[in-house]
Design a protein around this motif. Structure first.
Motif, PDB file in Angstrom:
ATOM      1  N   PHE A 104     -14.018   8.831 -46.310  1.00 48.08           N
ATOM      2  CA  PHE A 104     -13.883  10.152 -45.690  1.00 48.08           C
ATOM      3  C   PHE A 104     -12.642  10.233 -44.793  1.00 48.08           C
ATOM      4  O   PHE A 104     -12.221  11.307 -44.410  1.00 48.08           O
ATOM      5  CB  PHE A 104     -15.136  10.512 -44.882  1.00 48.08           C
ATOM      6  N   LYS A 105     -12.084   9.061 -44.450  1.00 48.60           N
ATOM      7  CA  LYS A 105     -10.832   9.046 -43.671  1.00 48.60           C
ATOM      8  C   LYS A 105      -9.605   9.121 -44.559  1.00 48.60           C
ATOM      9  O   LYS A 105      -8.568   9.640 -44.165  1.00 48.60           O
ATOM     10  CB  LYS A 105     -10.760   7.763 -42.823  1.00 48.60           C
ATOM     11  N   SER A 164     -14.402  17.338 -38.584  1.00 50.70           N
ATOM     12  CA  SER A 164     -13.633  16.105 -38.383  1.00 50.70           C
ATOM     13  C   SER A 164     -14.243  15.288 -37.261  1.00 50.70           C
ATOM     14  O   SER A 164     -14.870  15.829 -36.348  1.00 50.70           O
ATOM     15  CB  SER A 164     -12.168  16.436 -38.056  1.00 50.70           C
ATOM     16  N   SER A 165     -14.056  13.970 -37.342  1.00 45.50           N
ATOM     17  CA  SER A 165     -14.628  13.071 -36.336  1.00 45.50           C
ATOM     18  C   SER A 165     -13.700  13.008 -35.130  1.00 45.50           C
ATOM     19  O   SER A 165     -12.536  13.371 -35.216  1.00 45.50           O
ATOM     20  CB  SER A 165     -14.800  11.677 -36.920  1.00 45.50           C
ATOM     21  N   SER A 217     -12.205  10.966 -39.785  1.00 41.63           N
ATOM     22  CA  SER A 217     -12.996  11.334 -40.957  1.00 41.63           C
ATOM     23  C   SER A 217     -12.971  12.843 -41.096  1.00 41.63           C
ATOM     24  O   SER A 217     -13.030  13.560 -40.094  1.00 41.63           O
ATOM     25  CB  SER A 217     -14.454  10.895 -40.772  1.00 41.63           C
ATOM     26  N   HIS A 256     -14.850  16.003 -43.379  1.00 39.80           N
ATOM     27  CA  HIS A 256     -15.897  16.384 -44.325  1.00 39.80           C
ATOM     28  C   HIS A 256     -15.613  17.820 -44.767  1.00 39.80           C
ATOM     29  O   HIS A 256     -15.688  18.748 -43.973  1.00 39.80           O
ATOM     30  CB  HIS A 256     -17.270  16.279 -43.661  1.00 39.80           C
ATOM     31  N   GLU A 293     -19.771  12.844 -41.450  1.00 39.58           N
ATOM     32  CA  GLU A 293     -19.864  12.678 -42.902  1.00 39.58           C
ATOM     33  C   GLU A 293     -21.223  13.081 -43.472  1.00 39.58           C
ATOM     34  O   GLU A 293     -21.415  13.059 -44.685  1.00 39.58           O
ATOM     35  CB  GLU A 293     -19.574  11.212 -43.269  1.00 39.58           C
TER      36      GLU A 293
END
Length: 326
Positions: A62-63, A79-80, A89, A91, A238
Motif C-alpha cells: 500500500f506504500k 493516507s497513513s 500508505s 488506500h 489499509e
C-alpha cells in the motif's frame, strides 16, 4: 440510501467462507498488484478452494503501489500518518459507501445507537493532517450523534474537562475516543472519577511520548479517568473495517472481518490459535482493493476468535527475526 453490500449480512462461518472465496476470485483477476503477487508465488487462483489457502498481500504494497480491484476512479484516498521521510500508505477507495456502512454497522454492533451518545474526540495528531480514515469515521459518527456537545478537542483540555463533568452530572451516555498520548496529556492535568465513561484509545504515542506496555498504560488511564476498563479501536489506513476491545486489550471483529495468524519466520505459513504470530486480516469491506492483508503487527488469537495485539515487527525485518514489542 443504497442497500448494504451482502457482506454486511454475514451471520455464519459458512457465509464468511463463501463471500471470502468469491472476493478472492474477483481480486485475483482484477487487482493487478495482487494478481502479480500471486503469480510470483506460483499460486493458481483456480486451485484455491478454501480461505485457508488464500495468500495474504504484505501491507507494505500500500506504500509502493496502487492496490485497487476496480476500474472506477477512487472517490477518496486515505493516507497513513507515517513519520517524516517515510513513504505513506495510501488506500484508494472507489466506493466510500462501503467504508461508511462498515464503520457505522460495526460501531452499532459494539456500542449501540450513536444517536443516543455524546461522542468526544481527542485526536490532535490526526486532525493536523489530511487523509485520515479515522477522522473521516469520527466526523461521520459525530454528525450522526444528536448530542450538541459532540465534537473535537485539539489541545483545549480545560474545556474538555468541564464538558465531561457536565455530561457526568446529566448521566449522558458518553464515549471519549483519543489518541493514546493525548489521553495521557489530559489526565496529567485533570483527574476524573467517571466510571460510566467509555474511554477508547487509538493510535499509540505517535512519537510524542515514550512507548508503554499496554498493562501499564491502561492502569494509568483507568486511574486518571476513574474507569474500570479502557476500550480500544484496532483499525488502519489499509482496512475499511475496525475491531474493538472493551478492555484488557482483547479485540473482537465484526462478522465481515477475521484475524488469522502467520508464522513469524515463514510469512506464507499460517499457525493455529494460542501461539504468537504475525497478524493477517481478512477484511471483506476491502472488496475494491485487497481483502487479504498481512500486517506488520504481532498478535495472539484465542479459541473464541478474539485476539490481542502484542507489538509490531521491526520495519527492517518483516520476517520477524527481530521483534520490536511496544
Amino acid at each position: 440510501m443504497n442497500a448494504h453490500h451482502p457482506i454486511f449480512s454475514i451471520n455464519s462461518d459458512k457465509a464468511f467462507e463463501e463471500h471470502a472465496l468469491a472476493i478472492f476470485k474477483h481480486q485475483s483477476t482484477h487487482c493487478a498488484v495482487y494478481q502479480t503477487y500471486l503469480y510470483h508465488l506460483g499460486i493458481d487462483p483456480a486451485q484455491v478452494k478454501q480461505t485457508a489457502d488464500i495468500p495474504y498481500l504484505p501491507i507494505a504494497f500500500f506504500k509502493s503501489h496502487e492496490v485497487i480491484a476496480d476500474s472506477r476512479q477512487p472517490e477518496i484516498v486515505f493516507s497513513s500518518s507515517g513519520t517524516t521521510g517515510m513513504a505513506q500508505s495510501r488506500h484508494f477507495v472507489t466506493d466510500v459507501n462501503l467504508y461508511q456502512d462498515s464503520f457505522k454497522l460495526a460501531y452499532q454492533q459494539f456500542y449501540g445507537n450513536i444517536a443516543d451518545t455524546c461522542l468526544l474526540a481527542l485526536l490532535p495528531s490526526y486532525l493536523e493532517r489530511d487523509g485520515s480514515s479515522l477522522i473521516y469515521m469520527v466526523d461521520e459518527l459525530i454528525a450522526q450523534s444528536q448530542h450538541p456537545l459532540s465534537g473535537y478537542f485539539l489541545h483545549n483540555h480545560d474545556e474538555l474537562f468541564n464538558i465531561l463533568k457536565k455530561l457526568q452530572v446529566a448521566k449522558q451516555k458518553t464515549v471519549l475516543i483519543g489518541v493514546t498520548y493525548a489521553l495521557l496529556d489530559f489526565i496529567e492535568a485533570h483527574q476524573l472519577h467517571y466510571p460510566e465513561l467509555v474511554v477508547m484509545e487509538t493510535g499509540g504515542m505517535k512519537g510524542k511520548r515514550k512507548e508503554m506496555v499496554r498493562e501499564e498504560l491502561h492502569m494509568v488511564l483507568k486511574a486518571g479517568f476513574g474507569v474500570s476498563s479502557i476500550h480500544s479501536e484496532y483499525g488502519m489506513t489499509e482496512l475499511l473495517s475496525q475491531a474493538y476491545s472493551y478492555g484488557e486489550g482483547i479485540f473482537n471483529c465484526p462478522p465481515w472481518m477475521k484475524i488469522v495468524l502467520r508464522d513469524t519466520n515463514d510469512p506464507l505459513s499460517l499457525i493455529s490459535t494460542t501461539q504468537t504470530g504475525g497478524i493477517n486480516v481478512i477484511d471483506l469491506a476491502n472488496v475494491n482493493s485487497c481483502s487479504f492483508i498481512a500486517t506488520q503487527d504481532l498478535g495472539k488469537k484465542y479459541p473464541d476468535n478474539s485476539f490481542e495485539v502484542l507489538g509490531r515487527f521491526d520495519q527492517a525485518d518483516i520476517r520477524g527475526c527481530n521483534l520490536l514489542v511496544q
